[in-house]
Write a protein that holds these residues in place. Sequence first.
Motif, short mmCIF file in Angstrom:
data_model
loop_
_atom_site.label_atom_id
_atom_site.label_comp_id
_atom_site.label_asym_id
_atom_site.label_seq_id
_atom_site.Cartn_x
_atom_site.Cartn_y
_atom_site.Cartn_z
N GLU A 199 -3.03 6.70 3.67
CA GLU A 199 -3.07 5.26 3.46
C GLU A 199 -3.77 4.48 4.56
O GLU A 199 -4.56 3.58 4.29
CB GLU A 199 -1.63 4.72 3.32
CG GLU A 199 -0.86 5.30 2.15
CD GLU A 199 -1.44 4.89 0.80
OE1 GLU A 199 -2.04 3.79 0.73
OE2 GLU A 199 -1.29 5.66 -0.17
N ASP A 219 -10.37 9.94 -3.03
CA ASP A 219 -9.76 8.82 -2.33
C ASP A 219 -10.85 8.05 -1.58
O ASP A 219 -11.76 8.65 -0.98
CB ASP A 219 -8.70 9.31 -1.34
CG ASP A 219 -7.41 9.75 -2.02
OD1 ASP A 219 -7.23 9.43 -3.21
OD2 ASP A 219 -6.58 10.40 -1.35
N THR A 275 -8.68 2.24 6.10
CA THR A 275 -7.67 1.80 5.13
C THR A 275 -8.05 2.26 3.73
O THR A 275 -9.19 2.07 3.29
CB THR A 275 -7.54 0.26 5.16
OG1 THR A 275 -7.33 -0.18 6.51
CG2 THR A 275 -6.38 -0.20 4.30
N LYS A 276 -7.09 2.84 3.04
CA LYS A 276 -7.34 3.28 1.67
C LYS A 276 -7.55 2.08 0.75
O LYS A 276 -6.84 1.07 0.84
CB LYS A 276 -6.17 4.11 1.17
CG LYS A 276 -6.39 4.71 -0.22
CD LYS A 276 -5.22 5.58 -0.65
CE LYS A 276 -5.45 6.17 -2.02
NZ LYS A 276 -4.32 7.02 -2.45
N ALA A 335 -7.26 0.64 -2.88
CA ALA A 335 -6.52 0.92 -4.12
C ALA A 335 -7.49 1.10 -5.27
O ALA A 335 -8.48 0.37 -5.41
CB ALA A 335 -5.56 -0.23 -4.41
N GLN A 336 -7.19 2.05 -6.15
CA GLN A 336 -8.08 2.35 -7.28
C GLN A 336 -7.36 2.11 -8.60
O GLN A 336 -6.16 2.18 -8.68
CB GLN A 336 -8.57 3.80 -7.19
CG GLN A 336 -9.45 4.05 -5.97
CD GLN A 336 -9.84 5.50 -5.83
OE1 GLN A 336 -9.00 6.40 -6.01
NE2 GLN A 336 -11.09 5.78 -5.52
#
Length: 524
Positions: free
Chosen positions: A441, A468, A520-521, A523-524
């Motif tokens: 994350e 990701d 930072t990931k 969001a998908q």
Amino acid sequence: MKQFFGLMVAVAFALPACAAAGATPQCEQWGVHEVVLAGPADGNPFVDVDLAADFADEANRRLHVPGFYDGEGRYVVRFSPPSAGKWTYRTSSNAPALHGKSGELIATAPTGDNHGPVVVKNGFHFAYADGTPYRPIGTTCYAWTSQPTELEEATLRTLAEAPFNKLRMCVFPKRYKWNENEPPLYAFEGEAPDRWDFRRFNPAFFQHLERRIVDLQKLGIEADVILLHPYDEGHWGFDRMSDEADDRYLRYVVARLAAYRNVWWSLANEYDFMLEKQESDWDRMIEVVDRTDPYDRLTSIHNGRVLYNHTNPRLTHASIQNGSAAEEAGRAVLYRDAYRKPILFDEIKYEGDIPSRWGNLSAEEMVHRCWECIVAGTYPGHGECYLADDDVLWWAKGGTLKGESPARIKFLAETLSIAPEAGLEPIDRLQYPNIVGQPGEYYLVYFGKEAPREWKFFLPRYELKDGDTFSVEVLDTWNMTVTPIDETFVVRRESEYVFVDKVGRSVPLPGKPWQALRITKIAQ
């Protein structure tokens, strides 16, 4: 931004968050309610009279709260309600005038910045009692409450603008280089420098200390109260009291201060330099504090050369002095493995220019060590020791800050304030000690003194899967800038241990030291 609350109210001091409403007093949850009783003033009430009160709420939660003698026939039990609702109490005492007194109060919901006391959360981290994250970045002003009023108020004005949310401070005055002045008040009745009656406390001394702790509370600063220290060497004798006097003092100070939600206990600073005491004495005194404190405030003990056994279950966290460990995250992280509780590097040496080796770090080195502690999943402490003609050095007396590190530490604190609430964890501590975050994350990557011009994007494998996607920002920890990278990075597994960008891209870097990445990931 912390606000500076009027410091001229010291004489007209009143306890926070409590008021009378009709026949039943009201007090905010985690505020302070005082039960004040008139009792005997003859003899020696400090040792002759025992007083406590048992508090209970409607769910039958009970707290046994010790009281104390405040001088001139005034006895006090201070209570901090840990939950909202109706609380009742009944006193017990060996003095008939104080025994069997009963009453009630209403604990109302907390307001404003009252988030409750700080507690341990997620093993290695902290939060306020209401769940609000707390990331300690403290500073040290050992003897600031033993200075003239004008200097104490200057210290508070400085703290109101500084980034620190914890202050290490001594109860007793300090006698050491650049700090040899006699204080305005002493904790015991008697005659300075060393003719004290350790069986009689000086309430005025503790009333002053309490006012300053409340001043810190209003600024959102935790008071890490150092109960004993070696910087006396017999001048006053506070460092070599008898076991009986030590225990009496500890019970008294805990009874007076424990109700303040911003109080932490530090049994001693550099405990092993107090050569009159054995480790068994510290075990005993830690137990005295633990048994006296009804609220289980955070508790630690600080080392000089010899580490205390921080596995002691009565200690909530480890307070460590080790500048070498703070130089490199791979060393700092080992303390987590050893003690399995939060690690605070409360002394990583000080920014300054004094001749002593512990007090002449450059500002760059101080900031660097703070970042190394953070990427180790631990917490750093600041200090400052710049020589001054008036011998007012921040580390001991407070006053004003002169160094360049506080502004950069503020940048670090702001970075932490938007990090995941669960806390920053070392991701693969034995292989990549410069990467911390929450796997899959959020990541901080710190390069320290290295000055790369690019960094091949990779992340340790934990909680990742192909596809990701991550955003990247370059943080200049010295110049306090955040530069977003335009491209996003999509990962694929490269090996058993790491994921990389699927097309092998690198992150461009400026070729300067003190750089970090925030990843930072998306969001998908």
